[in-house]
Design a protein around this motif. Structure first.
Motif, PDB file in Angstrom:
ATOM      1  N   SER A 157       0.810  -1.208   0.000  1.00 37.76           N
ATOM      2  CA  SER A 157       0.000   0.000   0.000  1.00 37.76           C
ATOM      3  C   SER A 157       0.847   1.264   0.000  1.00 37.76           C
ATOM      4  CB  SER A 157      -0.916   0.013   1.226  1.00 37.76           C
ATOM      5  OG  SER A 157      -0.139   0.085   2.408  1.00 37.76           O
ATOM      6  N   SER A 158       2.141   1.143   0.311  1.00 38.45           N
ATOM      7  CA  SER A 158       3.015   2.314   0.423  1.00 38.45           C
ATOM      8  C   SER A 158       3.815   2.569  -0.843  1.00 38.45           C
ATOM      9  CB  SER A 158       3.985   2.133   1.594  1.00 38.45           C
ATOM     10  OG  SER A 158       3.273   1.885   2.765  1.00 38.45           O
ATOM     11  N   ILE A 159       3.877   1.618  -1.748  1.00 38.07           N
ATOM     12  CA  ILE A 159       4.714   1.760  -2.934  1.00 38.07           C
ATOM     13  C   ILE A 159       3.869   2.229  -4.116  1.00 38.07           C
ATOM     14  CG2 ILE A 159       6.180   0.527  -4.573  1.00 38.07           C
ATOM     15  CD1 ILE A 159       6.942  -1.337  -2.335  1.00 38.07           C
ATOM     16  N   ASN A 160       4.310   3.242  -4.773  1.00 40.07           N
ATOM     17  CA  ASN A 160       3.646   3.702  -5.990  1.00 40.07           C
ATOM     18  C   ASN A 160       4.194   2.897  -7.159  1.00 40.07           C
ATOM     19  OD1 ASN A 160       2.537   5.009  -8.142  1.00 40.07           O
ATOM     20  ND2 ASN A 160       3.228   7.070  -7.542  1.00 40.07           N
ATOM     21  N   LEU A 161       3.376   2.002  -7.704  1.00 43.69           N
ATOM     22  CA  LEU A 161       3.857   1.103  -8.755  1.00 43.69           C
ATOM     23  C   LEU A 161       4.260   1.859 -10.012  1.00 43.69           C
ATOM     24  CD1 LEU A 161       1.405  -1.919  -8.428  1.00 43.69           C
ATOM     25  CD2 LEU A 161       3.753  -1.731  -7.630  1.00 43.69           C
ATOM     26  N   GLN A 162       3.695   3.038 -10.217  1.00 36.12           N
ATOM     27  CA  GLN A 162       4.053   3.785 -11.416  1.00 36.12           C
ATOM     28  C   GLN A 162       5.511   4.243 -11.390  1.00 36.12           C
ATOM     29  OE1 GLN A 162       2.059   3.922 -14.038  1.00 36.12           O
ATOM     30  NE2 GLN A 162       0.671   2.665 -12.799  1.00 36.12           N
ATOM     31  N   ASN A 163       6.105   4.323 -10.194  1.00 32.24           N
ATOM     32  CA  ASN A 163       7.505   4.715 -10.071  1.00 32.24           C
ATOM     33  C   ASN A 163       8.436   3.520  -9.999  1.00 32.24           C
ATOM     34  OD1 ASN A 163       6.864   7.457 -10.016  1.00 32.24           O
ATOM     35  ND2 ASN A 163       6.489   7.402  -7.788  1.00 32.24           N
ATOM     36  N   ASP A 164       7.887   2.317 -10.045  1.00 29.66           N
ATOM     37  CA  ASP A 164       8.716   1.123 -10.008  1.00 29.66           C
ATOM     38  C   ASP A 164       9.541   1.036 -11.284  1.00 29.66           C
ATOM     39  OD1 ASP A 164       9.284  -1.848 -10.566  1.00 29.66           O
ATOM     40  OD2 ASP A 164       8.666  -1.835  -8.464  1.00 29.66           O
ATOM     41  N   PRO A 165      10.861   0.843 -11.191  1.00 33.97           N
ATOM     42  CA  PRO A 165      11.704   0.842 -12.404  1.00 33.97           C
ATOM     43  C   PRO A 165      11.355  -0.258 -13.389  1.00 33.97           C
ATOM     44  CG  PRO A 165      12.940   0.137 -10.464  1.00 33.97           C
ATOM     45  CD  PRO A 165      11.646   0.673  -9.970  1.00 33.97           C
ATOM     46  N   ILE A 166      10.880  -1.404 -12.896  1.00 35.90           N
ATOM     47  CA  ILE A 166      10.512  -2.488 -13.819  1.00 35.90           C
ATOM     48  C   ILE A 166       9.266  -2.100 -14.600  1.00 35.90           C
ATOM     49  CG2 ILE A 166       9.682  -4.870 -13.919  1.00 35.90           C
ATOM     50  CD1 ILE A 166      11.558  -5.572 -11.703  1.00 35.90           C
ATOM     51  N   ILE A 167       8.262  -1.505 -13.907  1.00 32.09           N
ATOM     52  CA  ILE A 167       7.053  -1.054 -14.593  1.00 32.09           C
ATOM     53  C   ILE A 167       7.395   0.050 -15.590  1.00 32.09           C
ATOM     54  CG2 ILE A 167       4.791   0.020 -14.265  1.00 32.09           C
ATOM     55  CD1 ILE A 167       4.925  -2.857 -13.320  1.00 32.09           C
ATOM     56  N   GLN A 168       8.301   0.953 -15.188  1.00 36.33           N
ATOM     57  CA  GLN A 168       8.671   2.047 -16.081  1.00 36.33           C
ATOM     58  C   GLN A 168       9.375   1.547 -17.338  1.00 36.33           C
ATOM     59  OE1 GLN A 168      11.008   4.703 -13.658  1.00 36.33           O
ATOM     60  NE2 GLN A 168       9.214   5.798 -12.878  1.00 36.33           N
ATOM     61  N   LYS A 169      10.161   0.486 -17.223  1.00 41.86           N
ATOM     62  CA  LYS A 169      10.909  -0.005 -18.380  1.00 41.86           C
ATOM     63  C   LYS A 169      10.084  -0.930 -19.263  1.00 41.86           C
ATOM     64  CE  LYS A 169      15.265  -2.094 -19.797  1.00 41.86           C
ATOM     65  NZ  LYS A 169      16.621  -2.485 -19.404  1.00 41.86           N
ATOM     66  N   TYR A 170       9.290  -1.817 -18.648  1.00 39.55           N
ATOM     67  CA  TYR A 170       8.583  -2.843 -19.417  1.00 39.55           C
ATOM     68  C   TYR A 170       7.080  -2.612 -19.526  1.00 39.55           C
ATOM     69  CZ  TYR A 170      12.970  -5.294 -18.514  1.00 39.55           C
ATOM     70  OH  TYR A 170      14.298  -5.629 -18.436  1.00 39.55           O
ATOM     71  N   GLY A 171       6.540  -1.719 -18.679  1.00 37.16           N
ATOM     72  CA  GLY A 171       5.098  -1.573 -18.661  1.00 37.16           C
ATOM     73  C   GLY A 171       4.445  -2.733 -17.920  1.00 37.16           C
ATOM     74  N   CYS A 172       3.151  -2.879 -18.077  1.00 37.33           N
ATOM     75  CA  CYS A 172       2.412  -3.927 -17.372  1.00 37.33           C
ATOM     76  C   CYS A 172       2.143  -5.146 -18.250  1.00 37.33           C
ATOM     77  CB  CYS A 172       1.085  -3.359 -16.855  1.00 37.33           C
ATOM     78  SG  CYS A 172       1.300  -2.016 -15.664  1.00 37.33           S
ATOM     79  N   GLU A 173       2.608  -5.106 -19.484  1.00 37.39           N
ATOM     80  CA  GLU A 173       2.372  -6.219 -20.400  1.00 37.39           C
ATOM     81  C   GLU A 173       3.443  -7.291 -20.239  1.00 37.39           C
ATOM     82  OE1 GLU A 173      -0.340  -6.361 -22.218  1.00 37.39           O
ATOM     83  OE2 GLU A 173      -0.979  -4.375 -21.529  1.00 37.39           O
ATOM     84  N   LYS A 174       3.114  -8.507 -20.635  1.00 36.79           N
ATOM     85  CA  LYS A 174       4.056  -9.614 -20.591  1.00 36.79           C
ATOM     86  C   LYS A 174       5.152  -9.414 -21.624  1.00 36.79           C
ATOM     87  CE  LYS A 174       4.215 -14.665 -20.890  1.00 36.79           C
ATOM     88  NZ  LYS A 174       3.420 -15.900 -21.116  1.00 36.79           N
ATOM     89  N   VAL A 175       6.411  -9.702 -21.263  1.00 36.76           N
ATOM     90  CA  VAL A 175       7.542  -9.538 -22.186  1.00 36.76           C
ATOM     91  C   VAL A 175       8.308 -10.850 -22.266  1.00 36.76           C
ATOM     92  CG1 VAL A 175       7.789  -7.066 -21.727  1.00 36.76           C
ATOM     93  CG2 VAL A 175       9.062  -8.700 -20.347  1.00 36.76           C
ATOM     94  N   GLY A 176       9.130 -10.968 -23.306  1.00 35.67           N
ATOM     95  CA  GLY A 176       9.927 -12.168 -23.501  1.00 35.67           C
ATOM     96  C   GLY A 176      11.196 -12.153 -22.659  1.00 35.67           C
ATOM     97  N   LEU A 177      11.859 -13.310 -22.629  1.00 35.87           N
ATOM     98  CA  LEU A 177      13.063 -13.472 -21.821  1.00 35.87           C
ATOM     99  C   LEU A 177      14.172 -12.513 -22.235  1.00 35.87           C
ATOM    100  CD1 LEU A 177      14.849 -15.005 -19.783  1.00 35.87           C
ATOM    101  CD2 LEU A 177      15.320 -16.669 -21.584  1.00 35.87           C
TER     102      LEU A 177
END
Length: 696
Positions: A157-177
Motif C-alpha cells: 500500500s506504500s509503494i507507488n507502482l508507477q515509479n517502479d523501475p521495472i514497470i517504467q521499463k517494461y510496462g504492465c504487459e508480458k515480455v519475452g526473456l
C-alpha cells in the motif's frame, strides 16, 4: 597546538625542485594494477574532520569525481576501483574510550593507518554523516516496528507502482526473456566478473557464448561460501534446471585454511568438508559441461557467486533485478554527462545508481523510514555482527551500528582526569643525581635538546639534587630516557627515568604498542629542527629516500614554528634508514620513531592545558574484595572495549578486498560535558590476513 603540514614532492620530469606535490602519495614508476587507495596524510584543520567532510568522502566514494567534488580533507585515488563502502559506528563511544583502553583495541590500532578526531556529536549524528535532512525522508512510508518486519500488505500500500523501475521499463504487459537480460555495460556497473576486469586475472572463461532467444533454458544457481585466509571460497554449489530438477549439488573443499564456515547460515562445518575430495577446478569443469551455449542464469547476488566460482564471460547476461534496471535507466551514455548537485545525500547518490543502503542496528532510527534504506533490526550486538558478516558483502554501501552504554558523567570525568595524569607522568622524567654546585644553565639546554620542555623543577627532598623535567610530547621524554640514561655529566653518572606510579607501571608496554601503531609506522620524530634544515629538505627531498611529508607544529599564541617536527615515510624501513642518516650527519638533530599521532597530540593538549608539578607520594588503599570482582564483571568498560575490538576484527575479515572501511566513535554529548569522537579509515587490501588477537 596547531599543526602545519607540508608535502615533500618526488622528482618528476620538468617539475621544479621547490614545487609542492598536489598528491602526496603518487604512483611508483613501475607499472602495476591500479587499486583504490588513500593519500598518505590528511589535510583536516587541527586534525578534526567535521561530519560534513565525512559526508563529502562517502558521496565521492559512491559517485566519483565526474559527479561530485573531491573531498577537501583527504585524497581517494582510483575511486572507480572501490568494491564496497562500510561504515561501522560504535554508538556511545568516544576518543576517551579508545585511548583509555588503548591496549584492548589491538586490532584497530594495528590495522587502521588513518585516524582523525571528530567534533562532539549532535542528536542527528547519523543524518549529518550521510548528508540527510529529516525533511527529505520519504513521507508516509512506515518505520520498522518493534516485534518484527513490516507486513507485505503495508509495503504494497506504500509503494507507488508507477515509479517502479521495472514497470517504467517494461510496462504492465508480458515480455519475452530476451528483454529481461542485463547488457555487458550493466554488468560492468555492478562489478560482474568480465574478461579483463580488475581482480579477474585467474578466472576461466565459460563456453556459454551462444545467441539468446526467448526459448533459451533458465538455470538457477546458488553458492555457499566460507571465509579463509585468502578471502571467500566456495563450499557448496547447487544448479537447478527449469521445472525444479536439480542437476548439480556438490560440496567443495576450499584451497586455504578455513577461518569461518558461516555454519549458522549454510549448515556446513569444517568436519563435513574434511573428507570432501571435490575442488574448485572440478566444479568449474563440470559446470562448463552442463550449461548449454545459450544458458541464462537466475539467482540472488549472481555477481558474488561467479566471483567465488572464478568464472567470467558467462553470456555476459543475467536476469536483472529492480535496482539494476533502475541504475541502467539512469546511467548516462557519456562520461561528460550532467553533474549531480553537490548537496545531495548519500542515500540520493545510491538511489541514482540504483542501489540501496544496508543499515544494521539495535535501535529504531528515523533512517529506517527512508525508501532507499534496507534496515535490519537486531536484538543485540552479537546479532548485529552475525547479520553483518553475511549481508554486508552483498551490498555496495552498508552502515553497521553497534550500541554501547556511554560513560556516566561522573565516571567520564574520573577517566578524563586519570588520562590527564597518565600522559603527564609518562611525559615526565626525573634526572640525577648531580653534584650540589652543578651549573643549571647547561643542564637545562641539555634537557631542551630532547624536545619542547613544559617545566623544569629542582627536587630538594634528596641528599643530592635531581631535576623533574616535564616535556610537551611523549617522544621527547622517551628520547631523553634512551639517550641520557647512564651518561657522565659534570662528574656524575646520571639516571633518567619516569616516576613510578600506578599510571606508569605499564608504560614500557604502552610505549612499545604506540610505536607499532599502524598510523605511526613510517613516521619519525626529529628535534633540533630549524628553518635552515626545513629549506634544505624542501629543496633536496632526496636527502631521505621515501619521504612523503613533514608535519610542522606551531605555537598557538606566537604562531612560531616549534623546534621539532615529524617526518612521514612510505614505510617503516625508510623511516629507519632516515634515523641512521640523522646519526651519521653533523646536524645536531636527534630523532626516534613517533609515538603520538597528530590528532592525539591535539586532543591531549586539550585535556591538560595547564603545566603540572611533580606529584608527591600518594598512599593508595588496597582494593576491597568487591572492587576486585567488579573489575572482572562482563560489563566492565575494559571487557566491553576488548569485545568490541573482536567484533570489528571478525567483521573486517569478511570484507572483500577494495572495501573502504570507516570506524566511527561518534563521541558523547550530555548535559555536563562534551567528548569528541574518533574516526579510523582504511581500504582493505588483497593480501591482508591478520590472525585474531590474544584474549584477555
Amino acid at each position: 597546538m596547531e599543526l602545519e603540514t607540508e608535502t615533500i614532492p618526488r622528482k618528476r620530469k620538468g617539475a621544479p625542485n621547490s614545487a609542492l606535490a598536489t598528491e602526496p602519495d603518487l604512483e611508483d614508476e613501475e607499472p602495476r594494477a591500479k587499486k583504490a587507495r588513500l593519500s598518505s596524510i590528511l589535510f583536516a584543520e587541527n586534525d578534526v574532520v567535521t561530519h560534513k567532510q565525512l559526508c563529502e568522502l562517502l558521496k565521492y566514494a559512491v559517485l566519483g569525481k565526474s559527479t561530485v567534488p573531491e573531498p577537501s580533507w583527504c585524497q581517494l585515488l582510483h575511486q572507480n576501483h572501490l568494491n564496497n563502502v562500510v561504515v561501522i559506528i560504535l554508538k556511545g563511544m568516544s576518543q576517551l574510550h579508545f585511548y583509555r583502553f588503548y591496549l584492548e583495541f589491538r586490532f584497530l590500532r594495528k590495522t587502521f593507518r588513518h585516524k582523525f578526531s571528530l567534533p562532539p556529536p549532535k542528536s542527528s549524528f547519523l543524518f549529518d554523516v550521510i548528508g540527510l535532512q529529516k525533511k527529505k525522508l520519504a513521507r508516509g512510508f512506515p518505520r520498522t516496528v518493534k516485534g518484527g518486519p513490516l507486513t507485505s500488505a503495508i509495503l504494497k500500500s506504500s509503494i507507488n507502482l508507477q515509479n517502479d523501475p521495472i514497470i517504467q521499463k517494461y510496462g504492465c504487459e508480458k515480455v519475452g526473456l530476451t528483454r529481461c537480460l542485463l547488457t555487458k555495460r550493466e554488468m560492468e556497473i555492478f562489478h560482474f566478473p568480465l574478461q579483463g576486469s580488475p581482480n579477474c586475472e585467474n578466472f576461466i572463461l565459460a563456453k556459454c557464448n551462444g545467441s539468446i532467444t526467448d526459448n533459451s533454458p533458465l538455470f538457477g544457481l546458488s553458492c555457499q561460501m566460507c571465509l579463509t585466509s585468502k578471502g571467500r571460497e566456495l563450499t557448496r554449489i547447487s544448479l537447478v534446471a527449469e521445472g525444479g530438477h536439480c542437476i548439480m549439488d556438490e560440496l567443495v573443499k576450499p584451497e586455504f585454511k578455513i577461518m569461518d564456515s558461516f555454519t549458522s547460515f549454510s549448515g556446513i562445518t569444517k568436519k563435513i568438508l574434511n573428507p570432501v575430495p571435490t575442488e574448485l577446478k572440478d566444479v568449474q569443469n563440470l559446470l562448463r559441461q552442463l550449461l548449454p551455449p545459450d544458458a541464462v542464469l537466475v539467482g540472488h547476488s549472481l555477481d558474488l557467486d561467479l566471483k567465488v566460482l572464478k568464472i567470467a564471460e558467462l553470456n555476459l547476461e543475467a536476469l536483472a533485478s529492480r535496482e539494476e534496471l533502475k541504475a541502467a535507466s539512469q546511467e548516462p551514455e557519456k562520461k561528460g554527462g550532467p553533474t549531480k548537485p553537490p548537496n545531495m545525500s548519500v542515500l540520493e547518490c545510491l538511489d541514482s545508481m540504483g542501489q540501496k543502503l544496508l543499515f544494521l542496528t539495535r535501535d529504531i532510527d528515523e533512517l529506517s523510514s527512508s525508501r532507499n534504506c534496507l534496515t535490519i533490526k537486531c536484538s543485540s550486538n552479537k546479532e548485529v555482527l552475525e547479520e553483518a558478516r553475511v549481508e554486508v558483502p552483498l551490498f555496495p554501501f552498508s552502515i553497521v551500528q553497534f550500541s554501547f552504554e556511554p560513560f556516566s558523567p561522573i565516571f567520564a570525568d574520573e577517566v578524563k582526569q586519570s588520562m590527564k595524569t597518565k600522559w603527564i607522568e609518562m611525559s615526565t622524567v626525573y634526572v640525577g643525581p648531580f653534584i650540589k654546585n652543578c651549573n643549571i644553565g647547561p643542564l637545562k639546554k641539555m634537557f631542551k635538546s630532547m624536545g619542547p620542555v613544559q617545566s623544569v623543577t629542582l627536587v630538594l627532598e634528596t641528599f643530592r639534587p635531581y631535576f623533574c623535567v616535564q616535556y610537551e610530547v611523549l617522544e621527547a621524554a622517551q628520547l631523553a630516557i634512551e639517550t641520557m640514561n647512564g651518561i657522565l655529566v659534570e662528574g656524575s653518572y646520571i639516571r633518567v627515568h619516569r616516576p613510578v606510579t600506578e599510571f606508569t607501571l605499564e608504560c614500557d608496554t604502552l610505549v612499545r604498542e604506540l610505536e607499532q601503531d599502524c598510523e605511526n609506522q613510517g613516521t619519525i620524530y626529529v628535534t633540533g629542527f630549524g628553518k635552515a634544515f626545513k629549506e634544505r629538505l624542501l629543496e633536496q627531498s632526496s636527502l631521505f629516500p621515501g619521504l612523503e611529508a613533514m608535519i610542522l607544529p606551531k605555537d598557538v599564541k606566537s604562531r612560531q614554528q616549534k623546534k621539532y617536527c615529524f617526518l612521514k615515510f612510505k614505510s617503516r624501513d625508510s623511516a629507519q634508514v632516515a634515523l641512521e642518516i640523522l646519526k651519521g650527519k653533523d646536524w645536531k638533530l636527534k630523532g626516534r620513531h613517533a609515538l603520538t599521532p597528530m590528532h592525539l597530540q591535539t586532543w591531549l593538549k586539550d585535556i591538560h592545558p595547564e603545566p603540572a608539578m611533580p606529584s608527591g607520594l600518594q598512599l593508595v588503599p588496597p582494593l576491597l574484595e568487591k572492587h576486585v570482582f567488579q573489575i572482572m564483571e562482563e560489563n566492565h568498560p575494559r571487557i566491553v572495549a576488548w569485545r568490541c575490538n573482536r567484533k570489528i576484527e571478525k567483521l573486517y575479515h569478511c570484507l572483500s578486498p577494495g572495501t573502504l572501511c570507516l570506524i566511527l566513535l561518534p563521541g558523547t554529548n550530555n548535559t555536563f560535558e562534551l567528548h569528541p569522537g574518533l574516526g579510523l579509515m582504511k581500504i582493505k587490501e588483497e593480501e591482508e590476513s591478520d590472525p585474531p588477537g590474544p584474549g584477555v
